[in-house]
Design a protein around this motif. Structure first.
Motif, PDB file in Angstrom:
ATOM      1  N   SER A   1       0.712  -1.321   0.267  1.00  8.43           N
ATOM      2  CA  SER A   1      -0.061   0.104  -0.152  1.00  8.43           C
ATOM      3  C   SER A   1       0.884   1.193   0.042  1.00  8.43           C
TER       4      SER A   1
ATOM      5  N   TYR B   1      -6.100   3.499   4.901  1.00 10.15           N
ATOM      6  CA  TYR B   1      -5.230   2.564   5.126  1.00 10.15           C
ATOM      7  C   TYR B   1      -4.242   2.632   6.352  1.00 10.15           C
TER       8      TYR B   1
ATOM      9  N   GLN C   1      -4.039   2.844  -5.909  1.00 12.57           N
ATOM     10  CA  GLN C   1      -3.312   1.879  -5.373  1.00 12.57           C
ATOM     11  C   GLN C   1      -2.893   0.778  -6.277  1.00 12.57           C
TER      12      GLN C   1
ATOM     13  N   ASP D   1      -5.416  -2.186  -6.965  1.00  8.94           N
ATOM     14  CA  ASP D   1      -6.560  -1.576  -7.387  1.00  8.94           C
ATOM     15  C   ASP D   1      -6.335  -1.744  -8.915  1.00  8.94           C
TER      16      ASP D   1
ATOM     17  N   MET E   1      -4.621  -9.215   2.205  1.00  9.30           N
ATOM     18  CA  MET E   1      -4.309  -8.043   1.595  1.00  9.30           C
ATOM     19  C   MET E   1      -5.882  -7.436   1.284  1.00  9.30           C
ATOM     20  N   CYS E   2      -6.694  -8.650   0.906  1.00  7.83           N
ATOM     21  CA  CYS E   2      -8.096  -8.235   0.937  1.00  7.83           C
ATOM     22  C   CYS E   2      -8.651  -7.738   1.888  1.00  7.83           C
TER      23      CYS E   2
ATOM     24  N   ARG F   1      -7.252  -6.315   4.680  1.00  8.46           N
ATOM     25  CA  ARG F   1      -7.127  -5.071   5.089  1.00  8.46           C
ATOM     26  C   ARG F   1      -7.409  -3.868   4.260  1.00  8.46           C
ATOM     27  N   ARG F   2      -7.382  -4.168   2.664  1.00  9.53           N
ATOM     28  CA  ARG F   2      -7.947  -3.220   2.148  1.00  9.53           C
ATOM     29  C   ARG F   2      -9.685  -3.012   2.278  1.00  9.53           C
TER      30      ARG F   2
ATOM     31  N   TRP G   1      -0.934  -2.787   3.778  1.00  9.92           N
ATOM     32  CA  TRP G   1      -0.352  -4.022   3.797  1.00  9.92           C
ATOM     33  C   TRP G   1       1.051  -3.853   3.367  1.00  9.92           C
TER      34      TRP G   1
ATOM     35  N   CYS H   1     -12.128 -10.703  -2.150  1.00  7.29           N
ATOM     36  CA  CYS H   1     -12.228  -9.214  -2.377  1.00  7.29           C
ATOM     37  C   CYS H   1     -13.266  -8.582  -2.627  1.00  7.29           C
TER      38      CYS H   1
END
Length: 566
Positions: free
Chosen positions: A262, A271, A326, A329, A532-533, A535-536, A543, A565
């Motif tokens: 990130s 984030y 990001q 993304d 990661m998903c 956290r996002r 991350w 996600c």
């Protein structure tokens, strides 16, 4: 003296991150002063940028220290790179230019050595080209160093061996640290686009534009440019793949030990990170230089050292122009450059970067308790991959996989989804000096092999033995990398074909020899992608290096399968 009159073709973040940035200043990536240029025959070349005097030796021509942009000094500090002034007469291009200003090293590591002179007047590049090249493939190499340190003059990056295999190699400098990545509201107000930061990324784009205008004069094909880099150079490759202004400036990409972490957003805290402008404002207050005028009045080295000591961590900022979102993304949407990719990582990445890993708990019970508390319903999958029975190795493997392994596989999966040829590797090679030091497959250890520079390593680097097996592995890697730059596929060096990633998830393993395999480290990618998903989805957790024992508590994803996600 050889004189060539070819007419050029026309047209066609976290506290741990701050700790890392401080430690790697001149240390984590190879930082080696160039040795004296070898004797060679003088060669004169006419280019659109101006006439250059270089050297020719053993069928390779070298031109060094060539400016691709104006020096970003004085009022040019923290502005987009301006065109380099056209020189008159013959420019001596037989010596490297200075490295960009970077923090004064405070530790010694296997990567440490003398960089030589540094300067803000550092936006130069170097070219190695076959003596009789015509429309040869081009590799533009972006050095690593955590966006804090490093230089294009590092001896590991000598392009002469790759050039001898028919590739034009260009290595570039770009602004580093606070000089390359400072964002600030007042700097944004100066910009017609209302943005600041990302100056180092702008430099890389300016270098690629220079290559487009000039490389044909060196025998390179501007339509067949591969961007390549390792570590922060690999991060830069991903930034360029995501950056709209870089679109069309390259045709292929190589990302070695890249990390899709990130990154701050320019104006919004997200984030778990402050906005890039807020981080810059805080640094300016710490330095008691609240305005651009005051910041520009500071000596470059003093400013750079002070920023590093204050914990400033340079990263690209999501500004809607250079970086539209990001990285995860952009790649999830399929908005990245649709180009073939070669990506991979090393088995012992963190063995030489142990500052990235958390301390080992006092007992296996404490290890498991911590992991279960932080990973929740994902803890069983985590402990199956990284068991408490060997906590030291599990901790190193966790950080390796969450940063480098997950990123490498995500890249090849993403490009495969775009219908692009995609190739994954795993460098698991050890040799006596490295293994004796506990550095099997350490971070950057593939570089001497893929550049064919086994004898050009830094002074404290574990020395590669002068044996036929080591040379054979290097020869194979040189052949794979140059074939990819030429054709978009690494081909079959040493009689071993490198298969595309594809549905079978194939990869090439480099240990004593190259050999293909399938499904690298089963379960690794899925676990870290799920992490990661989540956290996002939370919107409040970065991350990056905060994984394993250092992970925040992961939230469950309501109404979705673990790791979906959405």
């Amino acid at each position: 003296m050889i004189r060539l009159n070819r007419r050029p073709l026309r047209g066609a973040v976290s506290a741990l991150a701050a700790c890392l940035a401080t430690l790697v200043a001149g240390a984590v990536q190879p930082a080696v002063a160039a040795s004296a240029d070898p004797d060679g025959e003088r060669v004169i070349l006419q280019t659109p940028a101006g006439d250059l005097s270089g050297v020719a030796l053993d069928g390779v021509r070298a031109f060094k220290g060539v400016p691709y942009a104006a020096p970003p000094v004085g009022p040019g500090r923290w502005r987009p790179p301006a065109p380099a002034p056209q020189w008159t007469g013959l420019r001596d291009a037989r010596a490297f230019g200075p490295a960009c200003v970077q923090p004064t090293p405070r530790v010694q590591t296997i990567y440490s050595a003398d960089l030589g002179r540094t300067s803000e007047d550092c936006l130069t590049l170097n070219i190695w080209t076959p003596s009789h090249a015509e429309t040869a493939p081009v590799i533009v190499w972006i050095h690593g160093g955590a966006l804090v340190a490093g230089s294009s003059r590092e001896t590991l990056y000598d392009g002469s061996r790759l050039a001898a295999e028919g590739v034009v190699v260009v290595s570039i400098n770009y602004r580093l640290g606070v000089l390359g990545y400072l964002a600030h509201p007042a700097l944004s107000a100066e910009s017609p686009d209302g943005v600041s930061g990302n100056y180092g990324l702008m430099d890389q784009i300016a270098a690629l534009k220079w290559v487009q205008r000039n490389i044909a004069a060196f025998g390179g094909d501007p339509r067949n440019v591969t961007i390549a880099g390792e570590s922060a150079g690999g991060l830069s490759v991903m930034y360029l793949m995501a950056s709209p202004p870089a679109r069309g400036l390259f045709a292929k990409a190589i990302a070695q030990s890249a990390y899709m972490i990130s990154t701050p957003e320019l104006k919004t805290a997200r984030y778990g990170m402050p906005s890039a402008e807020d981080a810059g404002s805080r640094l300016a207050r710490t330095l008691q230089a609240p305005s651009p005028r005051a910041l520009r009045s500071l000596d470059a080295q003093t400013l750079t050292d002070a920023a590093a000591l204050a914990g400033f961590s340079p990263f690209g900022a999501v500004d809607g122009k250079l970086l539209p979102g990001q990285l995860v993304d952009v790649f999830d949407r399929g908005d990245q450059a649709p180009v073939p990719i070669l990506a991979g990582f090393n088995s012992g990445e963190v063995r030489s970067l142990k500052m990235l890993a958390p301390p080992t708990p006092s007992s296996p019970t404490d290890y498991e308790r911590t992991i279960r508390g932080r990973y929740g319903d994902l803890a069983d999958a985590f402990l199956a991959l990284y068991p408490s029975s060997d906590m030291g190795e599990s901790i190193l493997a966790t950080t390796r996989d969450a940063l480098y392994g997950w990123t490498s596989e995500r890249l090849v999966r993403s490009q495969t989804a775009l219908g692009q040829p995609s190739f994954l590797y795993y460098f698991d090679h050890g040799y006596p000096a490295a293994d004796a030091a506990g550095l099997h497959g350490f971070h950057a250890s593939e570089l001497p092999f893929m550049f064919g520079m086994l004898t050009r390593t830094p002074p404290l680097w574990p020395k590669v033995p002068d044996t036929a097996p080591e040379k054979g592995l290097s020869d194979a890697m040189v052949t794979y990398w140059t074939a990819f730059a030429r054709d978009g596929a690494p081909g079959g060096a040493a009689g071993v074909s490198w298969p595309a990633y594809g549905d079978a998830r194939r990869f090439m393993r480099f240990d004593t020899t190259p050999h293909p395999a399938e499904r690298l480290l089963p379960g690794m990618f899925e676990l870290h992608d799920r992490t990661m998903c989540r956290r996002r989805a939370s919107g409040a957790q970065p991350w990056n290096w905060n994984v394993g024992l250092a992970s925040p508590i992961l939230a469950a994803v309501a109404g979705a399968a673990p790791g979906d996600c959405g």
